[in-house]
Write a protein that holds these residues in place. Structure first.
Motif, PDB file in Angstrom:
ATOM      1  N   ARG A   2      52.864  23.111  -1.586  1.00 60.75           N
ATOM      2  CA  ARG A   2      53.950  22.444  -0.897  1.00 60.75           C
ATOM      3  C   ARG A   2      53.415  21.388   0.054  1.00 60.75           C
ATOM      4  O   ARG A   2      52.217  21.307   0.317  1.00 60.75           O
ATOM      5  N   LEU A   3      54.311  20.589   0.572  1.00 63.59           N
ATOM      6  CA  LEU A   3      53.935  19.467   1.428  1.00 63.59           C
ATOM      7  C   LEU A   3      53.247  19.942   2.709  1.00 63.59           C
ATOM      8  O   LEU A   3      52.277  19.333   3.153  1.00 63.59           O
ATOM      9  N   GLU A   4      53.734  21.057   3.285  1.00 62.08           N
ATOM     10  CA  GLU A   4      53.111  21.563   4.518  1.00 62.08           C
ATOM     11  C   GLU A   4      51.657  21.950   4.289  1.00 62.08           C
ATOM     12  O   GLU A   4      50.792  21.706   5.124  1.00 62.08           O
ATOM     13  N   GLY A   5      51.399  22.565   3.145  1.00 54.96           N
ATOM     14  CA  GLY A   5      50.030  22.949   2.812  1.00 54.96           C
ATOM     15  C   GLY A   5      49.129  21.753   2.616  1.00 54.96           C
ATOM     16  O   GLY A   5      47.971  21.752   3.049  1.00 54.96           O
ATOM     17  N   ILE A   7      49.521  18.792   3.976  1.00 53.51           N
ATOM     18  CA  ILE A   7      49.301  18.170   5.282  1.00 53.51           C
ATOM     19  C   ILE A   7      48.266  18.953   6.064  1.00 53.51           C
ATOM     20  O   ILE A   7      47.368  18.376   6.685  1.00 53.51           O
ATOM     21  N   LEU A   8      48.356  20.278   6.037  1.00 48.31           N
ATOM     22  CA  LEU A   8      47.388  21.123   6.740  1.00 48.31           C
ATOM     23  C   LEU A   8      45.983  20.918   6.186  1.00 48.31           C
ATOM     24  O   LEU A   8      45.020  20.780   6.950  1.00 48.31           O
ATOM     25  N   PHE A  72      44.608  27.793   6.182  1.00 49.15           N
ATOM     26  CA  PHE A  72      45.199  27.302   4.938  1.00 49.15           C
ATOM     27  C   PHE A  72      44.827  28.211   3.769  1.00 49.15           C
ATOM     28  O   PHE A  72      45.694  28.585   2.965  1.00 49.15           O
ATOM     29  N   LYS A  76      47.288  30.532   1.559  1.00 51.70           N
ATOM     30  CA  LYS A  76      47.360  30.288   0.116  1.00 51.70           C
ATOM     31  C   LYS A  76      47.073  31.586  -0.661  1.00 51.70           C
ATOM     32  O   LYS A  76      47.770  31.903  -1.619  1.00 51.70           O
ATOM     33  N   ASN A  79      49.907  34.171  -0.503  1.00 50.52           N
ATOM     34  CA  ASN A  79      51.057  33.864  -1.368  1.00 50.52           C
ATOM     35  C   ASN A  79      50.847  34.370  -2.793  1.00 50.52           C
ATOM     36  O   ASN A  79      51.803  34.519  -3.535  1.00 50.52           O
TER      37      ASN A  79
END
Length: 81
Positions: A2-5, A7-8, A72, A76, A79
Motif C-alpha cells: 500500500r501507499l503508506e508502506g 512512503i515508509l 516496515f 509487512k 500481515n
C-alpha cells in the motif's frame, strides 16, 4: 504494497542515504565507534538535537532509518500471518 508502506520504505531509504552522504562530508579522523558513542550518549541524556559533527548526525540518521525499516519489515511480515 500500500501507499503508506511505500512512503515508509522511501523515508527509511532516504534517511540512510542522507546518513551516508553526511558521513563522507564529516571528519575522516573520527571513527565510527566514537561517533556512535557520542550519539548514544546524547540520546541517553536527552540532548537529541545537539550533535556537533556531521558524522554524529549521519549515525543518528542511520539509526532512525534502520529503525523505520525494521518497523516496515515487521508490519509487512505480520500481515502475512
Amino acid at each position: 504494497m500500500r501507499l503508506e508502506g511505500m512512503i515508509l520504505l522511501a523515508v527509511a531509504i532516504l534517511l540512510i542515504l542522507l546518513g551516508i552522504y553526511l558521513w563522507t562530508k564529516g571528519d575522516s579522523r573520527e571513527p565510527f565507534w566514537e561517533a556512535l558513542s557520542k550519539v548514544m550518549g546524547n540520546i541517553l541524556v536527552w540532548n537529541l538535537p545537539v550533535f556537533t559533527t556531521f558524522r554524529a548526525w549521519s549515525v543518528f540518521l542511520w539509526l532512525i532509518g534502520i529503525g523505520i525499516f525494521m518497523i516496515f519489515m515487521w508490519a509487512k511480515i505480520s500481515n502475512w500471518f
